[in-house]
Scaffold this active site. Sequence first.
Site, PDB file in Angstrom:
ATOM      1  N   ASP A  82       1.599  -1.522  -4.897  1.00  0.00           N
ATOM      2  CA  ASP A  82       0.757  -1.680  -3.714  1.00  0.00           C
ATOM      3  C   ASP A  82      -0.720  -1.589  -4.130  1.00  0.00           C
ATOM      4  O   ASP A  82      -1.099  -0.681  -4.872  1.00  0.00           O
ATOM      5  CB  ASP A  82       1.125  -0.540  -2.741  1.00  0.00           C
ATOM      6  CG  ASP A  82       0.455  -0.661  -1.392  1.00  0.00           C
ATOM      7  OD1 ASP A  82       0.159  -1.798  -0.976  1.00  0.00           O
ATOM      8  OD2 ASP A  82       0.262   0.387  -0.737  1.00  0.00           O
ATOM      9  N   HIS A  83      -1.536  -2.522  -3.686  1.00  0.00           N
ATOM     10  CA  HIS A  83      -2.984  -2.516  -3.964  1.00  0.00           C
ATOM     11  C   HIS A  83      -3.329  -2.366  -5.438  1.00  0.00           C
ATOM     12  O   HIS A  83      -4.141  -1.499  -5.808  1.00  0.00           O
ATOM     13  CB  HIS A  83      -3.701  -1.421  -3.149  1.00  0.00           C
ATOM     14  CG  HIS A  83      -3.735  -1.719  -1.689  1.00  0.00           C
ATOM     15  ND1 HIS A  83      -4.586  -2.655  -1.144  1.00  0.00           N
ATOM     16  CD2 HIS A  83      -2.988  -1.244  -0.670  1.00  0.00           C
ATOM     17  CE1 HIS A  83      -4.364  -2.734   0.170  1.00  0.00           C
ATOM     18  NE2 HIS A  83      -3.386  -1.896   0.476  1.00  0.00           N
ATOM     19  N   ASP A 104      -5.190  -6.648  -5.484  1.00  0.00           N
ATOM     20  CA  ASP A 104      -6.108  -6.587  -4.351  1.00  0.00           C
ATOM     21  C   ASP A 104      -7.544  -6.787  -4.816  1.00  0.00           C
ATOM     22  O   ASP A 104      -8.207  -5.853  -5.261  1.00  0.00           O
ATOM     23  CB  ASP A 104      -5.953  -5.231  -3.640  1.00  0.00           C
ATOM     24  CG  ASP A 104      -6.906  -5.087  -2.457  1.00  0.00           C
ATOM     25  OD1 ASP A 104      -7.680  -6.035  -2.192  1.00  0.00           O
ATOM     26  OD2 ASP A 104      -6.887  -4.027  -1.813  1.00  0.00           O
ATOM     27  N   GLY A 182      -3.978   4.343   7.342  1.00  0.00           N
ATOM     28  CA  GLY A 182      -4.187   5.683   7.883  1.00  0.00           C
ATOM     29  C   GLY A 182      -3.896   5.755   9.369  1.00  0.00           C
ATOM     30  O   GLY A 182      -3.144   4.947   9.905  1.00  0.00           O
ATOM     31  N   HIS A 209      -0.578  -4.750   6.512  1.00  0.00           N
ATOM     32  CA  HIS A 209      -0.773  -3.389   6.000  1.00  0.00           C
ATOM     33  C   HIS A 209      -1.139  -2.472   7.163  1.00  0.00           C
ATOM     34  O   HIS A 209      -1.508  -2.934   8.233  1.00  0.00           O
ATOM     35  CB  HIS A 209      -1.902  -3.381   4.963  1.00  0.00           C
ATOM     36  CG  HIS A 209      -1.481  -3.926   3.632  1.00  0.00           C
ATOM     37  ND1 HIS A 209      -1.616  -3.216   2.466  1.00  0.00           N
ATOM     38  CD2 HIS A 209      -0.907  -5.111   3.295  1.00  0.00           C
ATOM     39  CE1 HIS A 209      -1.152  -3.947   1.460  1.00  0.00           C
ATOM     40  NE2 HIS A 209      -0.719  -5.105   1.941  1.00  0.00           N
ATOM     41  N   GLY A 210      -1.059  -1.158   6.928  1.00  0.00           N
ATOM     42  CA  GLY A 210      -1.459  -0.213   7.977  1.00  0.00           C
ATOM     43  C   GLY A 210      -0.547  -0.269   9.182  1.00  0.00           C
ATOM     44  O   GLY A 210      -0.995  -0.254  10.332  1.00  0.00           O
ATOM     45  N   THR A 212       1.416   1.958  10.378  1.00  0.00           N
ATOM     46  CA  THR A 212       1.472   3.210  11.154  1.00  0.00           C
ATOM     47  C   THR A 212       0.593   3.120  12.397  1.00  0.00           C
ATOM     48  O   THR A 212      -0.605   2.869  12.282  1.00  0.00           O
ATOM     49  CB  THR A 212       0.981   4.394  10.272  1.00  0.00           C
ATOM     50  OG1 THR A 212       1.856   4.524   9.166  1.00  0.00           O
ATOM     51  CG2 THR A 212       0.953   5.702  11.077  1.00  0.00           C
ATOM     52  N   ASN A 231       3.819  -2.786   5.884  1.00  0.00           N
ATOM     53  CA  ASN A 231       3.676  -1.571   5.076  1.00  0.00           C
ATOM     54  C   ASN A 231       3.531  -0.336   5.958  1.00  0.00           C
ATOM     55  O   ASN A 231       2.696  -0.310   6.866  1.00  0.00           O
ATOM     56  CB  ASN A 231       2.416  -1.669   4.210  1.00  0.00           C
ATOM     57  CG  ASN A 231       2.553  -2.660   3.082  1.00  0.00           C
ATOM     58  OD1 ASN A 231       3.509  -3.434   3.018  1.00  0.00           O
ATOM     59  ND2 ASN A 231       1.595  -2.640   2.184  1.00  0.00           N
TER      60      ASN A 231
HETATM   61 ZN   LIG Z   1      -2.457  -1.520   2.204  1.00  0.00          ZN
END
Ligand SMILES: [Zn+2]
Length: 285
Positions: A82-83, A104, A182, A209-210, A212, A231
């Site tokens: 990842d990244h 990335d 985050g 991504h992100g 959450t 993700n």
């Molecule tokens: Zn990410």
Amino acid sequence: MSIVTNKELLDRAKKGSYAVAAFNTNNLEYTQAILWAAAELQAPVIVEAAKSEVDYMDGHVFVAMISALAAKLSIPVGIHLDHGPSYEEAVRCLAYGFKSVMYDGSALPLEENIANTRKVVEAAHACGVSVEGEVGVIGQAEDSPEGKKNDLIGIANPDECERFVKETRVDCFAAAIGNAHGLYKRKPALRFDILAEIERRTGIPLVLHGGTGIPEEDLRKAITMGVSKINFSTVMRKGGIETLTATLHANPGELDLMKLLAPSRDKMIEIAKQHIIMCMSDHKV
Ligand SMILES: [Zn+2]
């Protein structure tokens, strides 16, 4: 079952209108939770680690651990960086046996991002490994293994995405569409108009991504619009750590680490299952 490339997983997901959930990990219990949750739901899954997490576990150990756990299960599993911050880091993960790497270069000027991503694609494809790229900086709502807090919510430019995909030949890519890593301070406003335009211009599986904190209806809408990998990192860490804290308080003086960690693992299994179901990838093996 087997360890497979993200290309294989995501091409199938795109055709089937679901997304493969990708969870970051950095220890054994965390990894067991991801794989056992996916096995229980008969879902394909991606286990991923950012550079700091790969370094913490050791890349060879990480790949061996996932391979050994996955060998006992009947689901396809991806092993992903990842990244990835550099060409060198991506190549190091090829040597470890990763089946997919992300490079990335989104913070660089587009030309540089394209040139570096293309180099990673050439090396990875020569080894039969998939590559994920990134266009438009995906912000950080907090410090996390993926990077440091920058409060930036970027929006990718569809023209740049089209050029990026054409010139790099990546297998999938993450585009910033109002998402962030985050915990979101307010409800994220995903730019579905930009997502539709990017999908129309590129046609390859997109990565969000992100994950959450993005409302379930928005995740599902994004999936129907071409997002094939989502993700999740923060939500698992938060649930696991909260449960660990409560267990420590409830068992002062306990010296059996297994007794302290098992409830966290159970909590993370529950969270992973919820998110796999949100991705609509259950029973898609
Ligand atoms: Zn990410």
